[in-house]
Design a protein around this motif. Structure first.
Motif, short mmCIF file in Angstrom:
data_model
loop_
_atom_site.label_atom_id
_atom_site.label_comp_id
_atom_site.label_asym_id
_atom_site.label_seq_id
_atom_site.Cartn_x
_atom_site.Cartn_y
_atom_site.Cartn_z
N TYR A 129 -0.73 -44.51 31.22
CA TYR A 129 -0.77 -43.70 30.00
C TYR A 129 -1.21 -42.27 30.29
CZ TYR A 129 0.15 -47.65 26.92
OH TYR A 129 0.75 -48.70 26.27
N ALA A 130 -2.16 -42.11 31.19
CA ALA A 130 -2.61 -40.76 31.54
C ALA A 130 -1.46 -39.94 32.12
CB ALA A 130 -3.76 -40.83 32.53
N LEU A 131 -0.66 -40.58 32.99
CA LEU A 131 0.46 -39.88 33.62
C LEU A 131 1.57 -39.56 32.63
CD1 LEU A 131 2.10 -38.86 36.06
CD2 LEU A 131 2.82 -41.24 36.46
N TYR A 132 1.96 -40.56 31.84
CA TYR A 132 3.15 -40.37 31.00
C TYR A 132 2.83 -39.80 29.61
CZ TYR A 132 5.76 -42.35 34.76
OH TYR A 132 6.33 -42.55 36.01
N ILE A 133 1.59 -39.47 29.38
CA ILE A 133 1.25 -38.62 28.23
C ILE A 133 1.29 -37.17 28.68
CG2 ILE A 133 -0.66 -37.85 26.75
CD1 ILE A 133 -1.43 -40.80 26.43
N GLN A 134 0.75 -36.92 29.87
CA GLN A 134 0.67 -35.53 30.33
C GLN A 134 2.00 -35.00 30.87
OE1 GLN A 134 -2.70 -34.58 32.71
NE2 GLN A 134 -2.24 -32.42 32.76
N LEU A 135 2.77 -35.85 31.55
CA LEU A 135 4.01 -35.36 32.16
C LEU A 135 5.00 -34.76 31.14
CD1 LEU A 135 5.65 -34.92 34.71
CD2 LEU A 135 6.46 -37.29 34.55
N PRO A 136 5.26 -35.43 30.01
CA PRO A 136 6.14 -34.79 29.01
C PRO A 136 5.54 -33.51 28.43
CG PRO A 136 5.95 -37.15 28.59
CD PRO A 136 4.91 -36.81 29.61
N LEU A 137 4.22 -33.50 28.23
CA LEU A 137 3.58 -32.29 27.70
C LEU A 137 3.75 -31.12 28.66
CD1 LEU A 137 0.22 -33.66 26.21
CD2 LEU A 137 2.06 -32.52 24.96
N VAL A 138 3.53 -31.38 29.94
CA VAL A 138 3.65 -30.32 30.94
C VAL A 138 5.10 -29.86 31.06
CG1 VAL A 138 3.46 -29.81 33.40
CG2 VAL A 138 1.61 -31.02 32.25
N THR A 139 6.02 -30.82 31.09
CA THR A 139 7.43 -30.50 31.31
C THR A 139 8.06 -29.76 30.14
OG1 THR A 139 7.65 -32.50 32.66
CG2 THR A 139 9.69 -31.46 31.91
N PHE A 140 7.78 -30.23 28.93
CA PHE A 140 8.52 -29.72 27.77
C PHE A 140 7.74 -28.76 26.88
CE2 PHE A 140 10.30 -34.02 28.67
CZ PHE A 140 11.53 -33.59 29.15
N VAL A 141 6.44 -28.64 27.11
CA VAL A 141 5.64 -27.75 26.27
C VAL A 141 4.91 -26.69 27.10
CG1 VAL A 141 3.79 -27.57 24.56
CG2 VAL A 141 5.31 -29.55 24.54
N MET A 142 4.03 -27.14 27.99
CA MET A 142 3.14 -26.21 28.68
C MET A 142 3.87 -25.26 29.62
SD MET A 142 -0.10 -28.70 29.50
CE MET A 142 -0.98 -29.53 28.17
N THR A 143 4.64 -25.81 30.56
CA THR A 143 5.32 -24.95 31.53
C THR A 143 6.32 -24.00 30.87
OG1 THR A 143 5.00 -26.47 33.39
CG2 THR A 143 6.82 -24.90 33.56
N PRO A 144 7.17 -24.46 29.94
CA PRO A 144 8.08 -23.51 29.28
C PRO A 144 7.33 -22.41 28.52
CG PRO A 144 8.84 -25.74 28.93
CD PRO A 144 7.48 -25.85 29.56
N TYR A 145 6.26 -22.79 27.83
CA TYR A 145 5.50 -21.80 27.06
C TYR A 145 4.84 -20.78 27.97
CZ TYR A 145 1.92 -19.78 24.04
OH TYR A 145 1.11 -18.90 23.36
N TRP A 146 4.17 -21.27 29.02
CA TRP A 146 3.49 -20.35 29.93
C TRP A 146 4.49 -19.48 30.70
CZ3 TRP A 146 -0.05 -24.91 31.67
CH2 TRP A 146 -1.11 -25.03 30.76
N THR A 147 5.64 -20.03 31.03
CA THR A 147 6.67 -19.23 31.70
C THR A 147 7.14 -18.10 30.80
OG1 THR A 147 7.43 -21.19 32.93
CG2 THR A 147 8.93 -19.29 32.84
N TYR A 148 7.35 -18.43 29.53
CA TYR A 148 7.76 -17.41 28.55
C TYR A 148 6.70 -16.33 28.42
CZ TYR A 148 8.08 -15.36 23.89
OH TYR A 148 8.09 -14.49 22.84
N LYS A 149 5.44 -16.74 28.28
CA LYS A 149 4.36 -15.77 28.08
C LYS A 149 4.19 -14.87 29.30
CE LYS A 149 1.83 -15.63 24.97
NZ LYS A 149 1.88 -14.84 23.71
N LYS A 150 4.28 -15.44 30.49
CA LYS A 150 4.12 -14.63 31.70
C LYS A 150 5.32 -13.71 31.92
CE LYS A 150 0.06 -15.81 33.05
NZ LYS A 150 -1.03 -14.79 33.04
N THR A 151 6.49 -14.14 31.49
CA THR A 151 7.67 -13.26 31.59
C THR A 151 7.52 -12.07 30.65
OG1 THR A 151 9.06 -15.17 32.13
CG2 THR A 151 10.18 -13.16 31.41
N ILE A 152 7.06 -12.33 29.43
CA ILE A 152 6.80 -11.25 28.47
C ILE A 152 5.74 -10.31 29.02
CG2 ILE A 152 5.85 -10.72 26.19
CD1 ILE A 152 8.71 -11.74 26.11
N GLN A 153 4.76 -10.88 29.71
CA GLN A 153 3.66 -10.08 30.24
C GLN A 153 4.13 -9.10 31.31
OE1 GLN A 153 0.49 -12.04 32.53
NE2 GLN A 153 -0.97 -11.22 31.05
#
Length: 203
Positions: free
Chosen positions: A153-177
């Motif tokens: 559960y720890a792995l497959y709760i975090q993996l979708p969050l990282v893949t589909f939310v965190m990394t795309p969002y942070w990539t967008y923010k750092k690109t804007i930066q």
């Protein structure tokens, strides 16, 4: 190159994706638990002192602390845990970005080079995440039936969050930066340098 070597060089962990481990992986997991314990403590104190909180950053750190602690306790999932450390490849560049912002060096060529590398590391995070999904797909029956429930559960709760939310969002923010040179942890940075922690003296 180092990241590709870490991902694709076969080790004892690859021979058993759940219970495979090495002395190096055991050491890395132990150190990582300490690292995230420190990070979560520092983040909590910072949030209280400055009365602000970054939801995604808190979520990332606390889930990571719980996940790595479970890996340490159960001795399972060293493959995902150790190779997952490559997701932190952006940390040195992010730290340098923040430091240079505070020093007022956001117009320098070093800033631009660092931002380019920083955004690149976030793109590389997606490669790591895709690799994890591939490993999960190939070994799903074994993972589903044999992986300890808490670790699963720890792995497959975090993996979708990282893949589909965190990394795309942070990539967008750092690109804007790269275009708007400001610390996006402080949205009012252009208005009030003293509030966002600039080390430059006011004139």
């Amino acid at each position: 190159t180092v990241g590709l070597w870490a991902l694709f060089t076969p080790t004892a962990m690859d021979r058993d994706v759940i219970f495979g481990k090495t002395p190096t992986s055991s050491f890395a997991i132990t150190v990582t638990v300490g690292f995230f314990a420190f990070e979560c403590s520092a983040l909590l104190i910072s949030d209280i002192v400055f009365k602000s909180a970054n939801v995604l950053l808190n979520l990332h750190h606390w889930l990571s602390l719980v996940g790595y602690y479970l890996v340490l306790q159960t001795g399972a999932n060293h493959l995902f845990a150790c190779k997952g450390l490559t997701l932190e490849m952006s940390t040195p560049f992010s730290a340098l970005c923040w430091t240079m912002l505070k020093c007022g060096k956001e117009k320098s060529w070093i800033w631009k080079a660092n931002q380019f590398l920083l955004v690149h590391t976030f793109h590389c995070r997606s490669i790591v995440e895709c690799y994890f999904w591939y490993v999960s797909y190939v070994h799903w029956d074994y993972i589903y039936t044999q992986m300890p429930t808490s670790v699963f559960y720890a792995l497959y709760i975090q993996l979708p969050l990282v893949t589909f939310v965190m990394t795309p969002y942070w990539t967008y923010k750092k690109t804007i930066q790269m275009i708007e040179q400001k610390d996006w942890n402080f949205e009012d940075s252009a208005k009030d340098k003293s509030y966002n922690g600039s080390i430059k003296k006011s004139t």
